[in-house]
Design an enzyme around this catalytic site. Sequence first.
Site, short mmCIF file in Angstrom:
data_model
loop_
_atom_site.label_atom_id
_atom_site.label_comp_id
_atom_site.label_asym_id
_atom_site.label_seq_id
_atom_site.Cartn_x
_atom_site.Cartn_y
_atom_site.Cartn_z
N ASN A 163 0.85 -1.19 0.00
CA ASN A 163 0.00 0.00 0.00
C ASN A 163 0.89 1.24 0.00
O ASN A 163 1.72 1.41 0.88
CB ASN A 163 -0.91 0.00 1.22
CG ASN A 163 -1.92 -1.13 1.14
OD1 ASN A 163 -2.50 -1.37 0.08
ND2 ASN A 163 -2.11 -1.84 2.22
N ARG A 180 0.65 4.36 0.71
CA ARG A 180 -0.01 5.47 1.42
C ARG A 180 0.10 5.25 2.91
O ARG A 180 0.58 4.22 3.36
CB ARG A 180 -1.50 5.51 1.04
CG ARG A 180 -2.15 4.18 1.36
CD ARG A 180 -3.64 4.18 1.22
NE ARG A 180 -4.16 2.84 1.08
CZ ARG A 180 -4.43 2.01 2.08
NH1 ARG A 180 -4.21 2.38 3.32
NH2 ARG A 180 -4.89 0.80 1.86
#
Length: 449
Positions: free
Chosen positions: A289, A291
Amino acid sequence: MFNKILIANRGEIALRVIRACREMGIASVAVHSTADSDAMHVRMADESVCIGPPSATDSYLSVPAIIAACEITGAQAIHPGYGFLSENASFVQVIEDHGLTFIGPTAEHIRIMGDKISAKDSMKELGVPCVPGSDGGVPTLEDAKRIGAEMGYPVIIKATAGGGGRGMKVAQNADEMESAFLTARAEGKAAFGNAEVYIEKYLTTPRHIEIQVFGDGKGQAVHLGERDCSLQRRHQKVFEEAPGPAISADERARIGKICADAVAKIDYIGAGTIEFLYEKGAFYFIEMNTRLQVEHPVTEAIFGVDLVREQIRVAAGLPMSFGQDDLTINGHAIEVRINAERLPNFAPCPGTVSQYHAPGGLGVRMDSALYTGYAIPPYYDSLIGKLIVHGRDRPEALARLSRALGELIVDGVDTTVPLFDALLCEADVQQGAYTIHWLEKWLDKTFAS
Ligand code: ADP
């Protein structure tokens, strides 16, 4: 450093970013839909801009509206939070084309990691261990059946573009392959506009262990240990902790170094999470991911760092304020996700909060955008707060969690608090003895009777 940052998000994560901005002396701009005019992030930011109607597609996901809000307010950078546009490579491209800064990784890294096949290929190349599976996409049912027979059942069929637990189907045996394959393809097509799927060995007793990494975009990177997020319902995390109860210091150092080296090698910038399944002492990469994660506060608690501040620093071209040797673990932290949902079916339960009181005291952090009188709109996800506790060790963190849950008052809507009260009484939870399937089985058993 930036003078003004726009936050392209809402709810608790928007507050999280506004708080970091304020401590850094940076002005903040909130954007909001018409349904969120009275939301806490609008009240707390220095400025706010209404960017559209309630539907997220026309507001929080509207790239032209967000860019216009930057131009109107003179914001120089955009923090995307998590969800919404946080992993949208073309959004990053548009931001850069307008001479603005995206607080996060490059469009290229988001693109590579957003496609699960290219993510797996590049991780393999970077020396990260992966779940055994098909090499790339599986175009036809005949291919899927052949791979299933070769690999041995059970297998999991995953949409290449999938996310949030959608587009994944398990086939326990050859008979289940046809329906699993076709359903995963259909879900991928419907939810993500891409019907491509791939196949992995389905691990039956793994934990979900994810490594927090952070890079400066110039070849330096560190890891901040792991989070155990094994307690999941429908592939969605509900309870997260750090450090992982099953992970030794040696294992942490070894897998952490593999991850930090991998992201350093690609000049990754900002926060990232490399997710693994962990079974019998082995780590298997599932996805990255690109983020900030919902569960980042447990890592912040045990390392004593502010990850959002760090994201803003590196986006502004400053060096990271810590190196690997500065990062040592202090105690144990647990986060529970409090949703406005009615048990036992977890049906969303929006409505007006007639009374709200946040828990406090030593080692307690409540990240929430609630306030007394707030009307939770029905248009967005049901997360209304994250309760994070930090103790000197796991038993202390558990006792603190129980105490803090007792202090929390959210009247007027149903919440998932009773789930956590019940989980804390379970011996397996007290001992940290669970796999990714534990919670589903417990829910079946508990609510069937
Ligand atoms: P998403 O992008 O939808 O979150 P992931 O690939 O991260 O999908 O997987 C989400 C969850 O699905 C994992 O945390 C785990 O519970 C389960 N899962 C994924 N891959 C496997 C696998 N190969 N074997 C067993 N469970 C899996």
